[in-house]
Design an enzyme around this catalytic site. Structure first.
Site, mmCIF file in Angstrom:
data_model
loop_
_atom_site.group_PDB
_atom_site.id
_atom_site.type_symbol
_atom_site.label_atom_id
_atom_site.label_comp_id
_atom_site.label_asym_id
_atom_site.label_seq_id
_atom_site.Cartn_x
_atom_site.Cartn_y
_atom_site.Cartn_z
ATOM 1 N N HIS A 1 0.852 -1.319 0.005
ATOM 2 C CA HIS A 1 0.036 -0.023 -0.005
ATOM 3 C C HIS A 1 0.818 1.148 0.107
ATOM 4 C CE1 HIS A 1 -3.568 -2.741 1.471
ATOM 5 N NE2 HIS A 1 -3.318 -2.584 0.305
ATOM 6 N N SER B 1 -6.633 -1.748 -0.998
ATOM 7 C CA SER B 1 -6.245 -0.949 -2.015
ATOM 8 C C SER B 1 -7.371 -0.231 -2.742
ATOM 9 C CB SER B 1 -5.542 -1.927 -3.121
ATOM 10 O OG SER B 1 -6.454 -3.118 -3.243
ATOM 11 N N HIS C 1 -8.032 -7.620 -8.428
ATOM 12 C CA HIS C 1 -8.251 -8.447 -7.197
ATOM 13 C C HIS C 1 -8.362 -7.609 -5.951
ATOM 14 C CE1 HIS C 1 -6.515 -11.211 -9.946
ATOM 15 N NE2 HIS C 1 -7.031 -12.194 -9.340
ATOM 16 N N ASP D 1 -3.316 -8.669 -7.709
ATOM 17 C CA ASP D 1 -2.824 -8.866 -6.448
ATOM 18 C C ASP D 1 -3.750 -9.957 -6.056
ATOM 19 O OD1 ASP D 1 -2.228 -8.894 -3.723
ATOM 20 O OD2 ASP D 1 -3.420 -7.189 -3.147
ATOM 21 N N GLU E 1 -13.844 -8.178 -7.953
ATOM 22 C CA GLU E 1 -13.550 -8.891 -6.796
ATOM 23 C C GLU E 1 -14.685 -10.063 -7.010
ATOM 24 O OE1 GLU E 1 -12.030 -9.385 -4.030
ATOM 25 O OE2 GLU E 1 -13.484 -11.106 -3.792
ATOM 26 N N ASP F 1 -14.217 -12.458 -13.077
ATOM 27 C CA ASP F 1 -12.657 -12.413 -12.855
ATOM 28 C C ASP F 1 -11.718 -11.267 -13.390
ATOM 29 O OD1 ASP F 1 -10.075 -13.935 -12.986
ATOM 30 O OD2 ASP F 1 -10.659 -14.285 -15.154
ATOM 31 N N GLY F 2 -10.930 -10.904 -12.504
ATOM 32 C CA GLY F 2 -10.151 -9.846 -12.998
ATOM 33 C C GLY F 2 -9.239 -9.936 -13.830
HETATM 34 C C1 LIG Z 1 -5.092 -10.317 -1.713
HETATM 35 S S1 LIG Z 1 -6.757 -10.001 -1.935
HETATM 36 C C2 LIG Z 1 -6.834 -8.510 -2.377
HETATM 37 C C3 LIG Z 1 -6.398 -7.134 -1.609
HETATM 38 C C4 LIG Z 1 -6.570 -5.999 -1.954
HETATM 39 N N1 LIG Z 1 -6.032 -5.645 -3.334
HETATM 40 C C5 LIG Z 1 -5.875 -4.854 -0.980
HETATM 41 O O1 LIG Z 1 -4.574 -4.673 -1.405
HETATM 42 O O2 LIG Z 1 -6.611 -4.361 -0.073
HETATM 43 C C6 LIG Z 1 -7.237 -10.944 -3.274
HETATM 44 C C7 LIG Z 1 -8.867 -10.810 -3.721
HETATM 45 O O3 LIG Z 1 -9.063 -11.344 -4.799
HETATM 46 C C8 LIG Z 1 -10.210 -12.000 -4.966
HETATM 47 N N2 LIG Z 1 -10.230 -12.771 -5.881
HETATM 48 C C9 LIG Z 1 -9.751 -14.196 -6.112
HETATM 49 N N3 LIG Z 1 -9.523 -14.557 -7.622
HETATM 50 C C10 LIG Z 1 -10.169 -13.563 -7.939
HETATM 51 C C11 LIG Z 1 -10.309 -13.301 -9.510
HETATM 52 N N4 LIG Z 1 -10.000 -14.268 -10.373
HETATM 53 N N5 LIG Z 1 -10.762 -12.259 -10.090
HETATM 54 C C12 LIG Z 1 -11.092 -11.146 -9.048
HETATM 55 N N6 LIG Z 1 -10.997 -11.322 -7.681
HETATM 56 C C13 LIG Z 1 -10.496 -12.368 -7.318
HETATM 57 C C14 LIG Z 1 -10.433 -12.679 -3.568
HETATM 58 O O4 LIG Z 1 -11.623 -12.937 -3.200
HETATM 59 C C15 LIG Z 1 -9.597 -11.629 -2.452
HETATM 60 O O5 LIG Z 1 -10.643 -10.704 -2.099
#
Ligand SMILES: C[S@@+](CC[C@H](N)C(=O)[O-])C[C@H]1O[C@@H](n2cnc3c(N)ncnc32)[C@H](O)[C@@H]1O
Length: 287
Positions: free
Chosen positions: A18, A98, A41, A170, A116, A149-150
């Site tokens: 961050h 983030s 993500h 991430d 997400e 899906d991101g």
């Molecule tokens: C490490 S966390 C993200 C933290 C965030 N970026 C932060 O820094 O505050 C990862 C997130 O990705 C989500 N996730 C998992 N696979 C994903 C995908 N294919 N596309 C989007 N989100 C996904 C999970 O549910 C989780 O909430």
């Protein structure tokens, strides 16, 4: 999917990520022209952390809580610490993920897209962004949260109409495939939009595994790359999350200098100078 970022929010890796994210966004917003920010993500945006909360083991106690207890001198660390201070309520912390940090740093002229996959997390994120925007007169005008899906969503957004963009990738790394998905996403993003600023986060267990992944990616990129590594435990055991790696492709002007300034200070604040902690910055020009 079992992953819940709540368990890890505010840990040393989050703090590392961050602080760098805010540096990058500060550098990019020095130009007036609007940009696209994508968080592939995103998580839920805000995490309520309480000391001694049995449901949420205290990873943040050795991350955000230590920075709160410190008196950092570098501007980047001070700016981030002040954001945390404003979100502290007694001994609890409403830790900003983030998306909230990005929404706070970006301007009405910028466009923000968050992905997400977990529907409840995405729903919480919408609420957190709305609450932050209601409290801020200069709120972002274009913010979208997609519960999908991101990696696929990112492909559809590039190149952006703005011709300026920053992407945070991430994923949770619950599956080993995330390592190859991240490098494939980075290569694909640069093919679509070569000036994209990419921030990739990776967990480091064994340093040799990170080096192999990084060298392979570097061999396929013709752009400048900066890696910032922070480890709290020796990187020669598979025991746990030993370190955090941030790979920044197309680093904006002066970000390398800033990271070289704050990373050792962050390590000292979080690592308590304990044996086994360390940090390193690796910069490589275009190939
Ligand atoms: C490490 S966390 C993200 C933290 C965030 N970026 C932060 O820094 O505050 C990862 C997130 O990705 C989500 N996730 C998992 N696979 C994903 C995908 N294919 N596309 C989007 N989100 C996904 C999970 O549910 C989780 O909430």
């Amino acid at each position: 999917m079992k992953y819940r970022h709540q368990f890890h929010a505010g840990n040393f890796a989050d703090v590392h990520k961050h602080v760098l994210l805010l540096d990058v966004l500060a550098a990019l917003t020095r130009k007036d022209k609007g940009m696209l920010f994508v968080d592939t993500h995103a998580g839920r945006g805000e995490y309520q952390l309480h000391p001694g909360d049995a449901a949420h083991p205290g990873e943040w106690q050795s991350g955000a809580a230590r920075l709160l207890a410190a008196a950092p001198t570098h501007d980047s660390l001070r700016r981030y610490r002040e954001l945390l201070v404003a979100r502290r309520h007694g001994a609890s912390l409403f830790y900003p993920g983030s998306p909230l940090l990005a929404a706070g740093a970006l301007r009405p002229v910028d466009r923000l897209v968050f992905f997400e996959t977990q529907r409840d997390e995405a729903g919480q994120l919408r609420k957190a962004l709305e609450a932050q925007s209601a409290a801020n007169q200069a709120a972002n005008k274009s913010v979208r949260v997609e519960s999908s899906d991101g990696f696929a969503g990112l492909r559809a957004l590039l190149p952006p109409a703005e011709r300026r963009g920053c992407v945070l990738i991430d994923p949770p790394y619950e599956e080993r495939e995330d390592f190859t998905r991240v490098s494939a996403a980075a290569i694909d993003a640069l093919q679509r939009f070569e000036s994209a600023v990419l921030i990739l986060w990776l967990p480091v267990k064994l340093r040799a595994d990170f080096d192999a992944w990084y060298d392979k990616l570097r061999g396929k990129l013709a752009r400048p790359v900066l890696a910032s590594l922070l480890w709290m435990h020796p990187c020669d055991s598979r025991a746990a999350l030993n370190g955090s790696a941030l790979v920044l492709v197309n680093p904006p002007y002066l970000v390398e200098e800033a990271v070289r300034g704050w990373l050792p200070e962050l390590r000292a604040s979080l690592g308590d100078d304990k044996e086994g902690s360390g940090c390193e910055v690796i910069a490589t020009g275009p190939r």
